[in-house]
Write an enzyme that holds these catalytic residues in place. Structure first.
Site, short mmCIF file in Angstrom:
data_model
loop_
_atom_site.label_atom_id
_atom_site.label_comp_id
_atom_site.label_asym_id
_atom_site.label_seq_id
_atom_site.Cartn_x
_atom_site.Cartn_y
_atom_site.Cartn_z
N LEU A 130 4.76 5.27 5.55
CA LEU A 130 4.13 5.02 4.40
C LEU A 130 3.88 3.92 3.59
O LEU A 130 4.94 3.61 3.10
CB LEU A 130 4.46 6.29 3.21
CG LEU A 130 4.27 7.64 4.03
CD1 LEU A 130 5.24 8.62 2.69
CD2 LEU A 130 3.07 7.75 4.59
N HIS B 233 0.08 2.72 14.85
CA HIS B 233 2.14 2.75 14.38
C HIS B 233 3.19 3.07 15.58
O HIS B 233 4.10 3.25 14.82
CB HIS B 233 2.16 3.51 13.34
CG HIS B 233 1.21 3.18 11.86
ND1 HIS B 233 1.06 3.79 10.91
CD2 HIS B 233 0.91 1.65 11.43
CE1 HIS B 233 -0.04 2.54 9.93
NE2 HIS B 233 0.25 1.83 10.09
N GLU C 249 9.63 -3.01 12.82
CA GLU C 249 8.58 -3.26 13.83
C GLU C 249 8.75 -4.47 15.24
O GLU C 249 9.32 -4.76 16.06
CB GLU C 249 7.29 -2.69 13.71
CG GLU C 249 7.09 -1.78 13.08
CD GLU C 249 5.30 -1.79 12.61
OE1 GLU C 249 6.29 -1.64 11.08
OE2 GLU C 249 4.47 -1.42 13.38
N GLY D 37 6.76 0.26 3.59
CA GLY D 37 7.17 0.39 2.09
C GLY D 37 6.95 1.79 0.97
O GLY D 37 7.86 1.33 0.60
N ASN E 62 2.30 -11.19 14.73
CA ASN E 62 1.93 -10.45 14.80
C ASN E 62 0.35 -10.53 14.28
O ASN E 62 1.34 -11.17 12.57
CB ASN E 62 2.51 -9.36 13.06
CG ASN E 62 1.55 -8.26 12.99
OD1 ASN E 62 0.03 -8.15 13.50
ND2 ASN E 62 2.26 -7.25 12.40
N ASP F 35 -1.40 -0.67 -4.26
CA ASP F 35 -0.10 -1.14 -3.97
C ASP F 35 0.42 -0.07 -4.96
O ASP F 35 -0.25 0.04 -6.52
CB ASP F 35 0.73 -2.31 -5.21
CG ASP F 35 2.43 -2.83 -4.87
OD1 ASP F 35 2.83 -2.06 -5.26
OD2 ASP F 35 2.33 -3.54 -4.00
N PHE F 36 1.79 0.50 -4.65
CA PHE F 36 1.82 2.00 -4.86
C PHE F 36 2.85 1.88 -6.56
O PHE F 36 2.98 2.40 -6.91
CB PHE F 36 3.41 2.86 -4.02
CG PHE F 36 2.23 4.19 -3.53
CD1 PHE F 36 1.42 4.32 -2.70
CD2 PHE F 36 2.71 5.49 -3.78
CE1 PHE F 36 0.67 5.10 -2.86
CE2 PHE F 36 1.97 6.63 -4.12
CZ PHE F 36 0.96 6.45 -3.23
N ARG F 37 3.72 0.51 -6.33
CA ARG F 37 3.95 0.38 -7.53
C ARG F 37 3.35 -0.36 -8.62
O ARG F 37 3.88 0.14 -9.93
CB ARG F 37 5.21 -1.30 -7.48
CG ARG F 37 6.13 -0.84 -6.71
CD ARG F 37 7.14 -2.13 -6.36
NE ARG F 37 6.15 -2.91 -4.54
CZ ARG F 37 5.71 -3.39 -3.89
NH1 ARG F 37 7.12 -4.44 -4.12
NH2 ARG F 37 4.91 -3.97 -3.78
N ARG G 96 -7.75 2.56 2.32
CA ARG G 96 -8.52 3.77 3.88
C ARG G 96 -8.14 5.38 3.17
O ARG G 96 -7.48 5.69 2.90
CB ARG G 96 -7.83 2.96 5.11
CG ARG G 96 -8.04 1.87 5.74
CD ARG G 96 -7.64 1.86 6.96
NE ARG G 96 -6.30 0.99 6.73
CZ ARG G 96 -5.37 0.44 7.77
NH1 ARG G 96 -5.47 1.26 9.13
NH2 ARG G 96 -4.26 -0.34 7.22
N ARG H 236 2.88 -7.89 19.06
CA ARG H 236 2.03 -7.14 18.55
C ARG H 236 0.45 -6.76 18.50
O ARG H 236 -0.11 -7.61 17.93
CB ARG H 236 2.63 -6.89 16.94
CG ARG H 236 1.82 -5.28 16.54
CD ARG H 236 1.77 -5.58 15.17
NE ARG H 236 1.51 -3.45 15.06
CZ ARG H 236 0.54 -3.49 13.50
NH1 ARG H 236 0.38 -4.68 13.06
NH2 ARG H 236 0.25 -2.27 13.25
P1 AMP Z 1 4.75 -1.73 4.69
O1 AMP Z 1 2.95 -1.37 4.87
O2 AMP Z 1 4.85 -0.76 4.84
O3 AMP Z 1 4.53 -3.57 4.26
O4 AMP Z 1 4.09 -1.42 2.68
C1 AMP Z 1 3.38 -2.07 1.57
C2 AMP Z 1 4.11 -0.97 1.17
O5 AMP Z 1 5.13 -0.24 0.19
C3 AMP Z 1 3.13 -1.61 -0.35
O6 AMP Z 1 1.80 -1.64 -0.72
C4 AMP Z 1 3.22 -0.91 -1.50
O7 AMP Z 1 2.35 -0.25 -2.34
C5 AMP Z 1 4.97 -0.18 -1.51
N1 AMP Z 1 6.03 -0.19 -2.37
C6 AMP Z 1 7.28 -1.65 -1.47
N2 AMP Z 1 8.03 -1.15 -2.64
C7 AMP Z 1 7.37 0.07 -3.89
C8 AMP Z 1 8.59 0.29 -4.29
N3 AMP Z 1 9.98 -0.63 -4.66
N4 AMP Z 1 8.71 1.50 -4.67
C9 AMP Z 1 6.47 1.80 -4.58
N5 AMP Z 1 6.06 1.33 -3.60
C10 AMP Z 1 6.81 0.43 -3.41
#
Ligand code: AMP
Length: 399
Positions: free
Chosen positions: A209, A180, A384, A330, A9, A282-284, A241, A91
């Site tokens: 998400l 996606h 994926e 994520g 990718n 980042d959601f965390r 975005r 990809r």
């Molecule tokens: P992805 O693009 O699918 O790899 O998702 C990445 C995003 O998932 C990161 O930017 C985080 O915001 C979110 N993420 C990963 N682990 C967690 C978690 N334990 N709790 C909340 N959000 C998470």
């Protein structure tokens, strides 16, 4: 034909890779090359079994990044040129109106992928460079392109058409394509399997998400709507975005704030969404800020959920009958807070979350709705790489 597949990718400044068996899903090694072409921060992290190798130093281009990754494969006992790889799966972000099936890469196919860069200038050029570099480094191994837009080639005309000057739009490929797709397709199949019903009988709303985010409405295994459009900017609020915007905002900002085209692209792709509102993407980290009482972070979360629920409502109506709402990627797989807010107070629409199930983490597909909820709410981990590996293996077998 060996089922061992190298999945690549290639992004504009990164390469994610995985070497895995398409049949058993066993991963032999994986890694990430970062900050390609940048003066500082170049890095390759390679994992093989319980070994983790890290290389730090500038990485001139994609070819150099792949060379470094191949070297690290060797250090962990895998010579990719003799490992018996049956196919390389790439990809590729944009297949335009041309590609909607996994496609064996020939010179002509590669030219067309390059041509489609006019629709995806941030993505397709990197995909093409990745393909060229792999052909040089692994000559003679079939390479297959798996397109992120493919699953959405079934969008009905009304869902894929923008209400713009029809001739102008047609001349420039302006329509909704969706992205996606590999994830939405994989997850929708897994969800149907979990429900014990043929995919052709199940209606689903899927929320992918992650850092990027998109939703889709899938009727009997066929995508009938999705939130991303001509580019991956439309729809849901994402990490960096904005998703849907009034199109009048951009000319206004160009005029009033003096933004030029590169500044607009930077704003839309990197400085908006959760990050634009709260400072973090980042959601965390967002959750941490909310827990500390940060009002902007709370607003970012509320805007994110508001947009998500708007599409949930739209897709419930579009589908009429919905069997499952599915969360993946994520944020979707890991944030019970987002899932709970997304489907809160919808008992009257037949959607009833089980709070304990929602909070309980188990591997694999799981139901987080009550047993009596007419609409099942599921968490389905996406994969994926595996979907690309299986598609590439199948194409290589029949080539
Ligand atoms: P992805 O693009 O699918 O790899 O998702 C990445 C995003 O998932 C990161 O930017 C985080 O915001 C979110 N993420 C990963 N682990 C967690 C978690 N334990 N709790 C909340 N959000 C998470």
């Amino acid at each position: 034909m060996s089922d061992l597949v190298l999945v690549l990718n290639c992004g504009s400044s990164s390469i994610k890779y995985q070497l895995l068996h398409a049949d058993s899903a066993q991963v032999r090694a994986s890694g990430l090359v970062e900050k390609i072409g940048e003066a500082h921060g170049g890095r390759v992290v390679h994992e093989c079994g319980d070994r983790k190798l890290v290389h730090e130093g500038p990485i001139a281009d994609h070819r150099a990044g792949l060379r470094q990754a191949f070297e690290m494969f060797r250090e962990t006992g895998i010579d990719l040129t003799t490992a018996g790889i049956g196919a390389v799966g790439h990809r590729v972000v944009h297949g335009g109106e041309v590609f909607w099936r996994p496609t064996l890469i020939t010179d002509e196919v590669l030219d067309t992928i390059r041509d489609l860069s006019r629709l995806a200038p941030l993505h397709n050029p990197a995909n093409a460079v990745g393909i060229e570099s792999t052909s040089e480094l692994l000559p003679g191994i079939p390479e297959v392109a798996v397109f992120d837009t493919a699953f959405f080639h079934t969008l009905p005309e009304a869902a894929r058409t923008y209400a713009l000057d029809a001739k102008l739009a047609a001349a420039h490929g302006v329509r909704r394509y969706g992205f996606h797709g590999t994830s939405h397709q994989y997850v929708s199949e897994k969800a149907a399997e979990f429900l014990g019903r043929p995919a052709g009988e199940v209606n689903q709303i899927i929320f992918h998400l992650g850092n990027g985010a998109s939703a889709s409405a899938v009727r009997g295994g066929v995508a009938v709507d999705t939130t991303m459009g001509m580019t991956p900017l439309e729809g849901l609020v994402m990490g960096t975005r904005p998703g849907d915007l009034d199109p009048g905002i951009m000319p206004h900002l160009m005029h009033a704030a003096g933004l030029d085209l590169p500044a607009v692209e930077q704003l839309l792709n990197r400085d908006s969404g959760i990050k634009g509102l709260s400072g973090v993407n980042d959601f965390r980290e967002l959750q941490q800020l909310i827990d500390n009482g940060d009002a902007q972070a709370k607003l970012a979360f509320d805007v994110y959920i508001h947009r998500l629920r708007r599409y949930l409502g739209a897709y419930l109506v579009e589908l009429g009958t919905v069997d499952a709402i599915v969360f993946t990627a994520g944020v979707g797989e890991n944030s019970p807070t987002v899932r709970a807010a997304a489907v809160a107070d919808l008992q009257n629409l037949g959607i009833q979350l089980d709070p304990t199930r929602n909070e309980t983490r188990t591997p694999g597909v799981r139901r987080i709705s009550t047993d009596s909820s007419p609409v099942a709410v599921l968490v389905v981990p996406t994969n994926e790489e595996l979907a690309i590996a299986r598609a590439a293996h199948e194409v290589a077998l029949s080539a």
